[in-house]
Design a protein around this motif. Structure first.
Motif, PDB file in Angstrom:
ATOM      1  N   VAL A 191     -60.430  49.557 121.498  1.00 20.21           N
ATOM      2  CA  VAL A 191     -60.797  48.773 122.680  1.00 20.21           C
ATOM      3  C   VAL A 191     -59.930  47.528 122.750  1.00 20.21           C
ATOM      4  O   VAL A 191     -59.399  47.179 123.804  1.00 20.21           O
ATOM      5  CB  VAL A 191     -62.295  48.382 122.623  1.00 20.21           C
ATOM      6  CG1 VAL A 191     -62.617  47.316 123.649  1.00 20.21           C
ATOM      7  CG2 VAL A 191     -63.172  49.604 122.834  1.00 20.21           C
ATOM      8  N   LEU A 192     -59.757  46.892 121.610  1.00 22.08           N
ATOM      9  CA  LEU A 192     -58.936  45.671 121.577  1.00 22.08           C
ATOM     10  C   LEU A 192     -57.498  45.988 121.985  1.00 22.08           C
ATOM     11  O   LEU A 192     -56.894  45.281 122.783  1.00 22.08           O
ATOM     12  CB  LEU A 192     -58.948  45.067 120.162  1.00 22.08           C
ATOM     13  CG  LEU A 192     -60.217  44.301 119.783  1.00 22.08           C
ATOM     14  CD1 LEU A 192     -60.193  43.944 118.311  1.00 22.08           C
ATOM     15  CD2 LEU A 192     -60.354  43.038 120.628  1.00 22.08           C
ATOM     16  N   ILE A 193     -56.953  47.078 121.414  1.00 23.21           N
ATOM     17  CA  ILE A 193     -55.561  47.445 121.727  1.00 23.21           C
ATOM     18  C   ILE A 193     -55.421  47.739 123.213  1.00 23.21           C
ATOM     19  O   ILE A 193     -54.511  47.236 123.884  1.00 23.21           O
ATOM     20  CB  ILE A 193     -55.122  48.677 120.903  1.00 23.21           C
ATOM     21  CG1 ILE A 193     -55.005  48.306 119.421  1.00 23.21           C
ATOM     22  CG2 ILE A 193     -53.781  49.228 121.406  1.00 23.21           C
ATOM     23  CD1 ILE A 193     -54.795  49.502 118.513  1.00 23.21           C
ATOM     24  N   LEU A 194     -56.344  48.533 123.745  1.00 24.68           N
ATOM     25  CA  LEU A 194     -56.226  48.945 125.146  1.00 24.68           C
ATOM     26  C   LEU A 194     -56.433  47.779 126.096  1.00 24.68           C
ATOM     27  O   LEU A 194     -55.719  47.647 127.094  1.00 24.68           O
ATOM     28  CB  LEU A 194     -57.238  50.061 125.446  1.00 24.68           C
ATOM     29  CG  LEU A 194     -56.850  51.424 124.877  1.00 24.68           C
ATOM     30  CD1 LEU A 194     -58.018  52.397 124.984  1.00 24.68           C
ATOM     31  CD2 LEU A 194     -55.638  51.989 125.604  1.00 24.68           C
ATOM     32  N   THR A 195     -57.406  46.931 125.801  1.00 20.79           N
ATOM     33  CA  THR A 195     -57.661  45.818 126.727  1.00 20.79           C
ATOM     34  C   THR A 195     -56.522  44.811 126.685  1.00 20.79           C
ATOM     35  O   THR A 195     -56.088  44.324 127.731  1.00 20.79           O
ATOM     36  CB  THR A 195     -58.989  45.109 126.411  1.00 20.79           C
ATOM     37  OG1 THR A 195     -59.044  44.817 125.011  1.00 20.79           O
ATOM     38  CG2 THR A 195     -60.177  45.960 126.778  1.00 20.79           C
ATOM     39  N   LEU A 196     -56.031  44.521 125.497  1.00 21.38           N
ATOM     40  CA  LEU A 196     -54.950  43.525 125.410  1.00 21.38           C
ATOM     41  C   LEU A 196     -53.669  44.054 126.055  1.00 21.38           C
ATOM     42  O   LEU A 196     -53.021  43.350 126.837  1.00 21.38           O
ATOM     43  CB  LEU A 196     -54.694  43.142 123.943  1.00 21.38           C
ATOM     44  CG  LEU A 196     -55.794  42.284 123.307  1.00 21.38           C
ATOM     45  CD1 LEU A 196     -55.545  42.106 121.829  1.00 21.38           C
ATOM     46  CD2 LEU A 196     -55.875  40.924 123.995  1.00 21.38           C
TER      47      LEU A 196
END
Lengths: 250, 176
Positions: A30-35
């Motif tokens: 989630v962090l990778i995709l959102t950032l």
């Protein structure tokens, strides 16, 4: 507690635990995709497509390697080199110039850089004066350039020679004689090292890297499958999350 | 029936020959020749001064990148072949400017994979008759095309640039 109620409680707890653990696993992605998604939404303002990566690790990962040698021509105190698919004035890339450097020289204090169908005019500091192509009368399939006995530029394209006026406005065929054609020279190791550095910084854009991380493609085809699996995971989390919420309410 | 078969065979042979180069709608030299009815005048040069560089940077959002621009002129009309990057690749556009007004505009070469709707007359007609205001903006709003935002933006920039360069060229076009 009735058997039915106990069974439901176990089921709810199982789903809840699975939801929790899968959620932990998903957090990283989630962090990778959102950032990366956030950054990619502002590609233009961040000018990601023009920012180049110069990390050796990352460039090596993408298989971007500097060529072993450069095709170079001396133009006064400067070097014009083809290194890989790029053309450089000393170690500065000539933007918009691609492969097939056919020569470089100085005429009337203007540095003339010839490709196969394009001629670039530069100042002796490497500033772009003009980029000439077919619309400006530049002949196709330039093979070599040189200066005739009067110091005028001669371009050989196909089986014909061409000259151009002092302002590089009008090209015409000519029967050139005694042309001193330019020849390739070998750059020094120092210049070669500069070209290697410049080359590494010109091939891979930040935008490309962000897109590949976002899609998983940075890990190749298995990275894409991994992202597909993560998407399925998100779906499962969404459904389990709603189920936990709904049954908890009861 | 025979005619249909012959046409289908011809199409089958022609398609691989790629007679129509990808995105090249008209070669720039042909556009120029067309404007001057086959009698192309010799080109002129406009040197970009320091103050012009500042103005051009405001119009394009970047340096022009060259120290001089070439144009063709006859009877007060100037023709400019300009390029601007849409998303990743340059779009080549031909402009005819007369009386400080865009008389004609044509997308000559389109290299992007999408957004080429900008080459159609329903879009380009908006530019015909446009002038440049003192703010270096066009005197009108240009309706965009969904899915072609960057191409539209490039065309607007180039239109402003063509008008600006015409005004700087010193050509006497009878404009007040």
């Amino acid at each position: 507690m009735g058997r039915h109620k106990k069974k439901n409680k176990i089921r709810w707890r199982s789903v809840f635990l699975w939801h929790r653990y899968l959620g932990l696993v998903a957090t990283t992605f989630v962090l990778i995709l959102t950032l990366t998604g956030l950054v990619l939404s502002h590609t233009d303002s961040l000018k990601l497509s023009s920012k180049k990566v110069d990390s050796k690790t990352l460039l090596g990962w993408y298989g971007i390697k500097a060529p072993d040698f450069a095709v170079s021509y001396r133009a006064g105190n400067n070097w014009v080199s083809q290194f890989g698919k790029h053309i450089y004035f000393n170690e500065k890339e000539i933007t918009g110039a691609s492969a097939s450097l056919t020569g470089a020289l100085i005429v009337n204090n203007i540095i003339v850089v010839a490709g196969q169908d394009t001629v670039f005019l530069l100042t002796d500091e490497g500033e772009f004066i003009e980029r000439l192509s077919g619309v400006h009368g530049v002949p196709d399939m330039i093979e070599r350039i040189g200066l005739d006995s009067t110091g005028q530029l001669v371009v050989q394209a196909g089986s014909s020679d061409y000259t151009v006026d002092d302002n590089f406005l009008e090209w015409e065929k000519t029967e050139a004689v005694n042309v001193d054609w330019v020849t390739k020279e070998t750059v020094s190791d120092i210049m070669l090292a500069k070209l290697v550095n410049a080359h590494r910084g010109s091939g891979l854009s930040m935008e490309r890297v962000m897109l590949d991380i976002h899609s998983g493609r940075i890990l190749g085809v298995w990275g894409v499958y991994l992202m597909d699996a993560i998407v399925v995971l998100f779906l499962v989390l969404s459904i389990s999350g709603v189920w936990v919420w709904a049954t908890r309410k009861k | 029936m025979k005619k249909i078969i012959i046409i289908l065979i011809l199409v089958a042979f022609l398609e691989p020959l790629n007679l129509f180069a990808y995105g090249v709608y008209q070669k720039p030299e042909k556009f120029i020749a067309e404007v001057f009815s086959g009698n192309t005048p010799p080109p002129n040069i406009l040197w970009i001064t320091k103050s012009m560089r500042i103005d051009v940077k405001k119009i394009l959002g970047r340096d022009l990148g060259v120290l001089r621009m070439r144009f063709w002129e006859r009877n007060g009309s100037t023709v400019w072949i300009l390029e601007e990057i849409g998303k990743e690749k340059p779009i080549t556009v031909g402009f005819v400017v007369k009386g400080s007004i865009i008389a004609n505009v044509k997308v000559l070469i389109f290299r992007e994979s999408r957004g080429d709707e900008v080459r159609h007359s329903f879009f380009l007609d908006q530019f015909r008759g446009a002038t440049l205001e003192s703010s270096r903006q066009l005197d009108r709003n240009i309706d965009g095309i969904s899915g072609a935002t960057l191409s539209v933006r490039a065309l607007i920039k180039l239109s402003r640039l063509a008008l600006y360069l015409h005004n700087q060229s010193g050509v006497d076009d009878g404009a007040p």
